[in-house]
Design an enzyme around this catalytic site. Structure first.
Site: not given
Ligand code: GLU
Length: 495
Positions: A255-257
């Site tokens: 994911s984005k993180r």
């Protein structure tokens, strides 16, 4: 396995910016095609009209091009199986659906969305897995559903046998047996006349003579359905290769993180395509479990499907950063110079040099700078920052506090004296080479009873307006006597 000539395809749905997982897939496809002299096909699966994003196609193509993954057939290049957009191939799917119905492998289903919702709610209550209850399998059920449906058009569903098993042979995982009773009567053709993936994929993979279907493991649960459709239509099965998903270092879904999710973001952040290719190519494939830096040519030479791993590829941004720095260091000077020029020549507002730096930039001049900066930076914009001063015609503008630093903060006159002497020495250096410059300024430091490091820092800031810069004397050699002297003079006056 298969004796067919290798034909592989990337079949992205244009529903948004392509995910790095899709590009990893593309790399595997491309490598297999290049290794075997086969063909890499790009097919756009644009049958989901609700999720269609017009810019997605451009981004898919830009991502592939940036990574150097040229496709042999598909949008723009054409090919013998045109069109390569599924939305333009609807008659093929309709014909396949008609044939499946005629042969008793599929049926029209008139059940309304309301009825299907109720059915699913009931199944949830009974803790059953969601599935179609088969009402329209029979003529009576169908007639009753049709009466309720008004003028709603039917969908076409696959008739999954209630008994028996379906065996899927997957290249990575071997044979997997599924009980038919657990498989659903999936929708093949929607009421808007568009196929679902389950129908379009077998039809197109057959029509396009695809030999190997490399795709993400999320499709494994649908593989028995696909196998039955291939069989029902009398198509030869491709080799299925289900690749493990890419996970973050904490082994959760990427994911984005964990970092950017699209290769275009890496491109825009100044990563090198060579590094991103290498990095993605090793997410789920390995040469020998230890080699990390593998060139495109070596990938082609060594790529085999049997080194695709069952375990997920772990996306580790630190590793990508390290790899990028390695590529900066190792790649041919000319290539890095060309990539950097592309950055530097952009308008200033897009990260390029200030507008007073004349474009086009001199290639040979840039190629002389590259060896000085490449060891010191990880990303292209860092290199740009570190080398911008080489190109500024009107000099750099160090501010006095920066020039004085901690060392001369309370001793401005000493700094002024040292810089004036440096100016004189620069003017007198014979043969403007970095060796001659180093000898002259070490000598000056001795004569002035100054620490060489203190003198050199003063000069560095005067010449570059930076405290961290490429080696001083090589830098002076490249910017030349005239500009070096001029910048020293400006700094003296400033103090
Ligand atoms: N359109 C499908 C997707 O984007 C393609 C899957 C496949 O490669 O068959 O996931």
């Amino acid at each position: 396995m298969t004796n067919r000539p290798v034909r592989v395809r990337l079949a992205p749905s244009p529903t948004g910016t392509p995910h790095i997982g899709t590009m990893r897939q593309a790399i595997f496809d491309w490598l297999l095609a290049r290794k075997t002299g086969g063909k890499f096909v790009l097919r756009i699966e644009d049958t989901d009209r609700n999720r269609f994003v017009p810019t997605a196609l451009e981004e898919i193509e830009a991502s592939l091009r940036w990574l150097g993954l040229n496709w042999d057939e598909g949008p723009e290049v054409g090919g013998p199986h045109e069109p390569y957009f599924q939305s333009e191939r609807l008659p093929l799917y309709k014909e396949a659906a008609r044939k499946l119905i005629a042969d008793g492998h599929a049926y029209e289903c008139y059940c309304t969305p309301e009825r299907l919702d109720q059915m699913r709610a009931r199944q949830r209550e009974l803790k059953e897995p969601p599935h179609y209850d088969g009402r329209c399998r029979t003529e009576e059920g169908r007639a009753a559903a049709k009466a309720e449906a008004g003028d709603r058009r039917p969908v076409v569903r696959f008739f999954m046998p209630d008994e028996g098993e379906t065996v899927v042979s997957d290249f990575v995982r071997g044979e997997i047996t599924f009980e038919n009773a657990r498989l659903d009567d999936a929708v093949l053709l929607k009421s808007d006349g568009f196929p679902t993936y389950h129908l379009a994929m077998p039809v197109d993979d057959h029509e396009m003579e695809i030999s190997h279907v490399i795709r993400n493991e999320e499709w494994l649960p649908s593989a028995p359905l696909h196998r039955r459709i291939f069989d029902a239509l009398g198509y030869e099965l491709p080799v299925f290769v289900h690749t493990a998903s890419i996970l973050g270092p904490d082994r959760s879904k990427l994911s984005k993180r964990h970092g950017a999710q699209s290769v275009l973001e890496y491109r825009d952040a100044g990563y090198l395509p060579e590094a991103v290719f290498n990095f993605l190519g090793l997410l789920g494939w390995s040469l020998d479990d230890k080699t990390e830096i593998i060139s495109r040519e070596e990938f082609i030479q060594h790529f085999t499907l049997d080194r695709i791993q069952k375990s997920p590829g772990i996306f580790n941004i630190e590793k990508l950063n390290w790899m990028n720095a390695e590529y900066m260091r190792l790649m041919p000077v000319e290539r890095l110079a060309a990539l950097l020029i592309e950055w530097l020549e952009r308008p200033e507002s897009e990260g390029g040099l200030p507008s007073n730096a004349a474009r086009p930039l001199d290639f040979d001049y840039t190629a002389r700078i590259v060896p000085l900066v490449r060891e010191r930076v990880k990303l292209l914009p860092e290199a740009r920052d570190m080398m911008a001063f080489f190109y500024l015609p009107d000099g750099v503008e160090p501010d006095p506090a920066q020039l004085l630093g901690k060392t001369f903060r309370d001793n401005r006159s000493r700094a002024q004296l040292l810089l004036s002497e440096a100016l004189v020495a620069a003017d007198q250096v014979e043969g403007w080479s970095h060796e001659a410059l180093e000898a002259a300024f070490r000598d000056l430091a001795t004569r002035m009873d100054a620490k060489p490091g203190d003198l050199f820092m003063l000069m560095r800031v005067a010449l570059t307006a930076r405290t961290v810069a490429p080696p001083l004397f090589e830098t002076m050699e490249i910017i030349g006597k005239e500009r070096s002297v001029e910048r020293l003079r400006v700094a003296v006056n400033l103090l």
